[in-house]
Design an enzyme around this catalytic site. Structure first.
Site, PDB file in Angstrom:
ATOM      1  N   THR B 148      50.847  33.292  51.827  1.00  0.00           N
ATOM      2  CA  THR B 148      50.369  32.430  52.913  1.00  0.00           C
ATOM      3  C   THR B 148      49.056  31.729  52.592  1.00  0.00           C
ATOM      4  O   THR B 148      48.176  32.310  51.959  1.00  0.00           O
ATOM      5  CB  THR B 148      50.134  33.282  54.167  1.00  0.00           C
ATOM      6  OG1 THR B 148      51.158  34.257  54.241  1.00  0.00           O
ATOM      7  CG2 THR B 148      50.150  32.439  55.406  1.00  0.00           C
ATOM      8  N   GLY B 187      46.810  40.830  52.953  1.00  0.00           N
ATOM      9  CA  GLY B 187      46.567  42.246  53.229  1.00  0.00           C
ATOM     10  C   GLY B 187      46.127  42.955  51.965  1.00  0.00           C
ATOM     11  O   GLY B 187      46.768  42.831  50.932  1.00  0.00           O
ATOM     12  N   GLU B 440      56.046  37.025  58.137  1.00  0.00           N
ATOM     13  CA  GLU B 440      57.256  36.978  57.301  1.00  0.00           C
ATOM     14  C   GLU B 440      58.368  36.194  57.987  1.00  0.00           C
ATOM     15  O   GLU B 440      59.489  36.662  58.120  1.00  0.00           O
ATOM     16  CB  GLU B 440      57.698  38.396  56.946  1.00  0.00           C
ATOM     17  CG  GLU B 440      56.629  39.091  56.099  1.00  0.00           C
ATOM     18  CD  GLU B 440      57.146  40.326  55.387  1.00  0.00           C
ATOM     19  OE1 GLU B 440      58.317  40.303  54.991  1.00  0.00           O
ATOM     20  OE2 GLU B 440      56.376  41.272  55.239  1.00  0.00           O
TER      21      GLU B 440
END
Lengths: 710, 710
Positions: B148, B187, B440
């Site tokens: 992303t 993350g 997602e």
């Protein structure tokens, strides 16, 4: 080339070109008057410049930090409280409520719940006394509202704290008899309150007179130590509004003078004679205010959410729907995104008019209650008015807060992944707002109460009693039930939509009532029958309230003057979208009522999509007309100038400074990652990369040849 | 007398008497096998005894504290990772995911996203290399997933980070060309990761080959300082899952060896020749796993939520519906409360069977993909399988995560006011779960992709191509469209409900397709037409998926052996409730399809209420069969023994110790409250209380007399 630093701002500026309405006129329409609009601007400016309300780090504050900040705000707001007319001050609080819902509640518990409770429950002498004690000025005084208990929430009559009259000393003994009777959720108890309005069962000479209110001092004013017999604890972390210091309170035989019982409605004399009020409900008029404020808040917060989601949707570009265009497509140009957001824009405006109407009803009711003298011949009228306001406010509190809570979540999700960041403002907004659905009357319970009122009204109207405005559709119910949507033209009109909701409302009120009667006839008690048809009562309340909201919106729009400023024409379109969207969402009910036919639904779907596209064309200026400053919105995504990415990035850097050292590298990361060291420097060899590539390519090209042949 | 300390526990124990099924058999049915059930018990016990997973203070941890705790858990879990079969380890993680969703994701980014991405994208030599570097063992290695970007989420093809091949040095230059291309939400980036799987545009000799994946080292392994050219920042506070250290990454001309590009599907040779894969989709097979896991998680988390809300509803008493009963009524005995919770209990079980079916589909697809050799003649079959799994998983990911998110909120609200406390576990659960709806693959986008697949399948089937199992209803679509609900008996059967959903699905797929064709015929491009009918595509996807979920549930229930253990009979009832409830909720669609008639809806409503009451009768043992330990549930409200109030109170005292001094009395409270001191000790005099009381009482009694006469 899809990126250009200035593109977001240019895009948003372009959205503001040539709105089909006069922006200033729209702002006034949305604020009630020029005066209110200007006062709101002034308040927003004052807040922004007030260091107590500094909020750039708002989303990173821990619970403990938030509580400190919130108390700093209380210290600051008191300056206005002491110098401002109460009505003006309330307008100020309404603006602040949008900037910081937690502060609003923490202060509101004192100013709204506590002082309203004392005002409406005390004799004039009692009121004067508590004012003199510092109640209104927060001087040596901060009130909290001790109604809810650990084991009793909505059921006020079931609470178990006792206030036993001791005739010997002319005192009440306030006592928490068991764990379940612990006062719970009490806002302000943990760290702020000096006094509490305690709801407790009045026991005189062994007789239980039910729940009354007693003012009990909690703390030593010089040290804030709890007084003997008073146990206070902090109830800690909540979903949101962590700026409020909610606590629990247990009383162990705490004595207060008899005069500390609020005696306007129920009196206890020196020798223990008890006079009860002609109607219990009169004692709870004060709770209405909270519900009305929540309906108003549903509109304000809905506007805040759509300001963020709407502006971002204009700025955000993703995919190219037209391969020839220079930039990717604005989210707001996707029909599905219009479908997600435009109805919520319409809803926020619908709720605005409902809130105004409800506020008006509340003012009428409160004046009537305040003017009521004991034994007043108007008593019955006032009780009717109270019942009607109670029913309407119950329904609106429930369905407006649910509507806005969903709207916030839809707005949050419409930001895609970014919606999960606290800095968008929407995630914290959801968490702050969610409490509206369960406090001061759980939404489901309130909806059922409205459902019960609807069934009673239906029964009355069958017996010939004419119903007031909100329920006028019951007066000629046969005709209402028979009405059918005659054409797409009717469906596509405010009058048609109103007719549809009336028929559906009448239908489901009748269905609920018929089932209720059937249950009674088959041997159920009234109470058991009411429980068994609770789902139908709920549906009736839901359909009725949907129609009620639409009717307020329609009435307000139709009252607007015919002018060339485009306001009326625009809001008429918005009302049409709201009405048709709700019809589509709840099509099952309209179909079941017979008013709508299945084949008409296809038109509904097409028309809602068309209206979404129309409203989209002026969505940004319409959002601008809500006039919330960047300070109040406090979200880079909802900025007026559209400079979303830069500000989001900068806000994150300010609040998470890159120079902070790694917080646990030496203690945790290193011991794991470096369990042992080793040296590998044979990348190419180990991978054997180039041979593999050759092999794969040879196989692939053969396979592709084979595939082409087949 | 309504309070008794032991009453909650006695009440819950009573609920467990005489369930209509064998509890052990039900547990096995809900876990797939005795073996899995026993392994789950073992994992729950291990976790509970593992100090790294201590969670009594979980809801009070700040973001920074949560991140430290989460890393401690990673340090602990690695012990199992190194010794356990990967399949068993995944089962372990599934259990942990219910106890701590944030930990699951933080570790899952490394183990699921990063290593899966490398596994499915690398050549065997590359894979061996990265394993040798410590990837699987987390030794001098921790991966993050750099897909992303700030300005690009769902649109992977639109990302702007570049990987430019430098033939002189045989390297790629990884570069972030602008702010919008900053890797975002990554993350593990802020504090954990050593390496990143960077999605970037491959540029070779000036040509842009689209998005490929490159492994880039981010940090010095000895100091965790970022490597030259790598900028990493923390993106701070989120709605939930704050245990994850999400960060942003900017690359400024960072060089990596050519071998660091994953080359299974696309290859770049030493001299810059690029070979592209026959089908782009093959490169993204790895993303499927996440979607399937979210569907499974939707069931697990739904079960957690209903465990809390269901047990509390049995224990909580409020109001007396029967005046003769000794205690107040259990919430679970109110029909409206059954209506709120029983369908969600059914939904959690429906999602369970869906998750199992989807996991099975994924395993088949993954094996087929893994077995695929370059140029394999089965390529087309595998692509079909991949498309079908992609479509089903997209729809289920979207509608199961939405379904469970709503369910959590309904459960939370069903606790009344207490639902707002973090210690109930439901508010944090909502915040943790909400991210599933947007990451997602944003749910709306995924639903639209399924809608598009449905329209294509419909087009194919009109051209005579037979559809597979999931879409078999399109094969004889005329008959499906004509089907009507013949009787209440049909409506009241699993076969009937399935027939209804098939007709509704066929109807809305056809409606969407017809509109799509009409738009094309009136001059729209295919792309524009698809956008304009997106709402209809969305509806088709929603109706199809509802039917799909129900069909999985029905099929699983009907496959259960006929035994005297009551499992099949019970689950058949639960399936019936789920199917009819969904029909009632979405009645508009069934009415519009013609399958259902408006007058049949009344039966639907009555029947759903009846089934809610039936399921309520065994709700607690059914919840017990989900077998989540008190440690995993971590909510006093969901305790197995029902000792809700005592444990809630104690948990709050443990986490907010009453002996803590007032945090800001001297600094903030005192200066406000004691702005000046004063002495007032004339309570009685100032109030003039007794005279007032006499006056009021005299007036009241006169008025009451007058009222009686009137």
């Amino acid at each position: 080339m899809t990126w250009k630093d200035s593109l977001p701002m240019e895009t948003l500026a372009k959205e503001r070109e040539n709105p089909p309405f006069d922006l200033d006129a729209m702002k006034i329409a949305n604020h009630g008057s020029q005066e209110r609009l200007e006062f709101k601007r002034r308040v927003m400016l004052e807040l922004e410049r007030n260091k107590a309300f500094y909020n750039d780090d708002f989303y990173d504050l821990t619970k403990d930090e938030l509580r400190v900040r919130t108390f700093i705000k209380i210290g600051s707001i008191v300056n206005w409280l002491l110098t401002e007319n109460l009505d003006v001050f309330r307008q100020r609080l309404e603006v602040i409520s949008v900037a910081d819902p937690g502060f609003w509640t923490r202060f509101g518990v004192h100013l709204g719940l506590f002082t309203n409770c004392v005002r409406s429950g005390s004799t004039s002498g009692q009121f004067a006394y508590w004012v003199n004690q510092g109640m209104l000025a927060c001087k040596e005084f901060y009130g909290c509202f001790g109604m809810t208990e650990l084991a009793h929430g909505s059921n006020v009559q079931g609470i178990e704290t006792t206030a036993t009259f001791d005739e010997n000393t002319d005192e009440f003994i306030i006592h928490t008899p068991n764990l379940g009777a612990t006062k719970w959720w009490i806002g302000g108890a943990a760290h702020s309150a000096t006094h509490c309005a305690v709801f407790a069962r009045l026991i005189v000479h062994g007789k239980d007179y039910g729940t009354k209110t007693f003012v009990v001092q909690l703390r030593n004013l010089d040290t804030y130590e709890t007084l003997p017999g008073v146990t206070i604890g902090d109830i800690g972390k909540k979903m949101g509004r962590d700026g409020i210091d909610n606590g629990y309170i247990q009383f162990t035989y705490v004595r207060v003078p008899r005069a500390h019982m609020l005696m306007r409605h129920c009196q206890v004399t020196r020798d223990g004679q008890v006079t009860e009020p002609p109607m219990q409900q009169l004692a709870y008029g004060a709770l209405l205010t909270g519900r009305v404020m929540m309906a108003v808040d549903s509109s304000n917060i809905g506007k805040k959410a759509i300001t963020i989601a709407g502006r971002y949707a204009a700025v955000r570009r993703q995919f190219k729907s037209d391969p020839n265009s220079k930039y990717e497509t604005q989210l707001l140009d996707y029909p599905i995104h219009q479908r997600r957001l435009m109805p919520l824009l319409a809803q926020a405006i619908a709720f605005q008019y409902c809130g105004q109407q409800l506020t008006h009803m509340l003012e009428q009711t409160t004046s009537a209650l305040d003017a009521l003298e004991p034994g007043d011949p108007k008593l019955q009228d006032v009780i009717e008015l109270l019942k009607s306001t109670h029913a309407s406010s119950s329904g609106l509190k429930a369905f407006c807060t649910w509507g806005t809570l969903s709207a916030i979540e839809v707005c949050r999700q419409s930001l895609g992944g970014h919606g999960y960041s606290s800095y968008t403002g929407l995630a914290p907004l959801y968490n702050d707002f969610a409490v509206h659905c369960t406090w001061e009357g759980d939404n489901t319970i309130l909806a059922l109460q409205l459902g019960r009122a609807l069934m009673s009204a239906y029964e009355e109207s069958r017996q010939g009693k004419k119903q007031g405005e909100a329920l006028a559709y019951l007066n000629d119910i046969e005709a209402t039930l028979r009405a059918r949507c005659s054409s797409e033209q009717e469906l596509n009109s405010l009058a048609g939509i109103e007719a549809g909701w009336l028929t559906a409302s009448a239908h489901f009120v009748k269905v609920a009532y018929d089932e209720f009667q059937r249950l009674i006839k088959t041997g159920n008690s009234r109470e058991a029958a009411a429980e068994k048809c609770s789902q139908l009562r709920f549906v009736a309340a839901s359909v009725h309230t949907t129609g009620f909201i639409f009717r307020q919106f329609r009435a307000a729009v139709e009252e607007l003057p015919e002018k060339s400023d485009g306001v009326k024409a625009t809001l008429t379109k918005v009302a049409l979208l709201y009405g048709l969207w709700q019809m589509e969402e709840k099509a099952g009910f309209l179909l079941r009522s017979g008013w709508l036919k299945p084949e008409q639904c296809d038109f509904l779907t097409v028309r809602v999509s068309e209206l979404c596209a129309e409203v989209r064309s002026f969505a940004i200026p319409l959002i601008d007309s809500f006039e919330y400053s960047d300070f109040v919105i406090n979200s880079p995504f909802g900025r007026y100038d559209g400079n979303v990415y830069r500000e989001y990035f900068d806000m994150i850097r300010r609040n998470n400074p890159p120079l902070k050292p790694h917080p646990y590298f030496e203690t945790l990361v290193k011991p794991l990652i470096s369990r042992k060291t080793r040296e590998v420097d044979n990348v190419g060899e180990l991978m054997n990369l180039d041979e593999e590539i050759e092999e794969i390519q040879a196989e692939t090209s053969e396979a592709l040849k084979a595939a082409k042949k087949a």
